[in-house]
Design a protein around this motif. Sequence first.
Motif, PDB file in Angstrom:
ATOM      1  N   LEU A  33       0.821  -1.203   0.000  1.00 47.06           N
ATOM      2  CA  LEU A  33       0.000   0.000   0.000  1.00 47.06           C
ATOM      3  C   LEU A  33       0.856   1.254   0.000  1.00 47.06           C
ATOM      4  CD1 LEU A  33      -2.685  -1.084   2.636  1.00 47.06           C
ATOM      5  CD2 LEU A  33      -2.884  -1.131   0.141  1.00 47.06           C
ATOM      6  N   LYS A  34       0.347   2.329  -0.592  1.00 45.66           N
ATOM      7  CA  LYS A  34       1.113   3.569  -0.685  1.00 45.66           C
ATOM      8  C   LYS A  34       1.554   4.073   0.677  1.00 45.66           C
ATOM      9  CE  LYS A  34      -0.741   5.317  -5.051  1.00 45.66           C
ATOM     10  NZ  LYS A  34      -1.454   6.417  -5.725  1.00 45.66           N
ATOM     11  N   ALA A  35       0.711   3.874   1.695  1.00 42.42           N
ATOM     12  CA  ALA A  35       1.025   4.373   3.029  1.00 42.42           C
ATOM     13  C   ALA A  35       1.998   3.475   3.791  1.00 42.42           C
ATOM     14  CB  ALA A  35      -0.263   4.534   3.836  1.00 42.42           C
ATOM     15  N   ASP A  36       2.349   2.328   3.211  1.00 42.66           N
ATOM     16  CA  ASP A  36       3.230   1.383   3.881  1.00 42.66           C
ATOM     17  C   ASP A  36       4.622   1.990   4.013  1.00 42.66           C
ATOM     18  OD1 ASP A  36       4.919  -0.809   4.555  1.00 42.66           O
ATOM     19  OD2 ASP A  36       3.438  -2.186   3.731  1.00 42.66           O
ATOM     20  N   PRO A  37       5.172   2.076   5.237  1.00 41.84           N
ATOM     21  CA  PRO A  37       6.495   2.690   5.405  1.00 41.84           C
ATOM     22  C   PRO A  37       7.610   1.935   4.712  1.00 41.84           C
ATOM     23  CG  PRO A  37       5.749   1.654   7.458  1.00 41.84           C
ATOM     24  CD  PRO A  37       4.569   1.675   6.524  1.00 41.84           C
ATOM     25  N   ARG A  38       7.381   0.669   4.335  1.00 41.03           N
ATOM     26  CA  ARG A  38       8.419  -0.095   3.629  1.00 41.03           C
ATOM     27  C   ARG A  38       8.714   0.490   2.253  1.00 41.03           C
ATOM     28  NH1 ARG A  38       6.216  -5.960   3.417  1.00 41.03           N
ATOM     29  NH2 ARG A  38       4.315  -4.782   3.020  1.00 41.03           N
ATOM     30  N   ASN A  39       7.794   1.280   1.726  1.00 39.05           N
ATOM     31  CA  ASN A  39       8.012   1.907   0.417  1.00 39.05           C
ATOM     32  C   ASN A  39       8.966   3.101   0.480  1.00 39.05           C
ATOM     33  OD1 ASN A  39       6.342   0.308  -1.223  1.00 39.05           O
ATOM     34  ND2 ASN A  39       4.529   1.492  -0.699  1.00 39.05           N
ATOM     35  N   GLU A  40       9.046   3.735   1.638  1.00 38.26           N
ATOM     36  CA  GLU A  40       9.652   5.066   1.700  1.00 38.26           C
ATOM     37  C   GLU A  40      11.131   5.073   1.339  1.00 38.26           C
ATOM     38  OE1 GLU A  40       8.801   6.911   5.426  1.00 38.26           O
ATOM     39  OE2 GLU A  40       6.645   6.538   5.279  1.00 38.26           O
ATOM     40  N   TYR A  41      11.919   4.212   1.973  1.00 39.19           N
ATOM     41  CA  TYR A  41      13.361   4.230   1.713  1.00 39.19           C
ATOM     42  C   TYR A  41      13.708   3.863   0.269  1.00 39.19           C
ATOM     43  CZ  TYR A  41      18.227   2.705   1.688  1.00 39.19           C
ATOM     44  OH  TYR A  41      19.551   2.517   1.356  1.00 39.19           O
ATOM     45  N   PRO A  42      13.225   2.722  -0.276  1.00 36.15           N
ATOM     46  CA  PRO A  42      13.622   2.392  -1.653  1.00 36.15           C
ATOM     47  C   PRO A  42      13.163   3.414  -2.676  1.00 36.15           C
ATOM     48  CG  PRO A  42      11.951   0.859  -0.856  1.00 36.15           C
ATOM     49  CD  PRO A  42      12.408   1.643   0.324  1.00 36.15           C
ATOM     50  N   VAL A  43      12.003   4.053  -2.437  1.00 35.98           N
ATOM     51  CA  VAL A  43      11.538   5.080  -3.371  1.00 35.98           C
ATOM     52  C   VAL A  43      12.409   6.328  -3.244  1.00 35.98           C
ATOM     53  CG1 VAL A  43       9.641   6.628  -3.963  1.00 35.98           C
ATOM     54  CG2 VAL A  43       9.177   4.216  -3.490  1.00 35.98           C
TER      55      VAL A  43
END
Length: 288
Positions: A33-43
């Motif tokens: 999901l967009k709100a998932d913090p796992r997305n933040e660093y790699p993006v």
Amino acid sequence: MKFLQLISMFILWFLMPGNGLAANIAVYAQLSLKADPRNEYPVQLLELALKNSGALIALKASVENLHQGQAMRMIQNNNGVDVVWTMTSREREKILLPIKIPIYKGLIGWRLCIIHPQNKSLFASVKSILGLTDATFVQGHDWPDTNIFKFNQLSVTSTSNYQAMFDMVLFHRVDAFPRSVIEIWPELESHKDLQVDAHLLIRYPAAVYYFVNRKNKKLYNAILVGLNKSIVNGELDRLFNDFYLEAIKRANLTKRRVINLINPLLPENTPLDKKQLWYSSSFLDDNE
């Protein structure tokens, strides 16, 4: 480092406007999901790499949330996704083109176990891999980790449903859900009925890379140049530490017994000899 700088300068010239790369959009696979913090660093790291490359490439998330296998097939077939970050394996490097800079510094293979509170002593007396043979683990059905655990003669079940893995621990269908030291703490915030085992670190050599289509050399070169520049100027380390230094400290690694697993999927040309690319500590060295 000088060699990396020379390579980066050459590729950067190729990517400059007028040298073959038009303004473009790269679609990255949204794996949760967009709100998932796992997305933040790699993006954020991907954005930093493209910015530092000088290439005129903007990032955009895929419209749908994708499983890793779906994302890789879409990239392979040029079907609406251009880049994904995922753990490397021999098979994955055959079908996609990896940018061989481990974005998590190898910590994706340093695993703590999510367990049920009633099982807090489950691994208290475990001193070797033999002590894990009676436990049952869960991993994603298309994750390389599943085959790594099986290769090491450990019992592992798999599912494609991320939330179901936590539920399987909660309802005692499995004993443990191994997660990376840099993933586990935010996940526990939303699964407060579970806890982290206090005794073990299960560790195997592993790398998460950005992957692109094997023919997409311009995007490959842009990410490679940008990541190398981010290593040289220290921006990659700063971003990594901003996201994960506290998580590493919270893992209390020096108090844990290390269980080393073999990763049979790791390609032979993985750059394990380039020490600047990997997280290291005296704790790691003492347990080699």
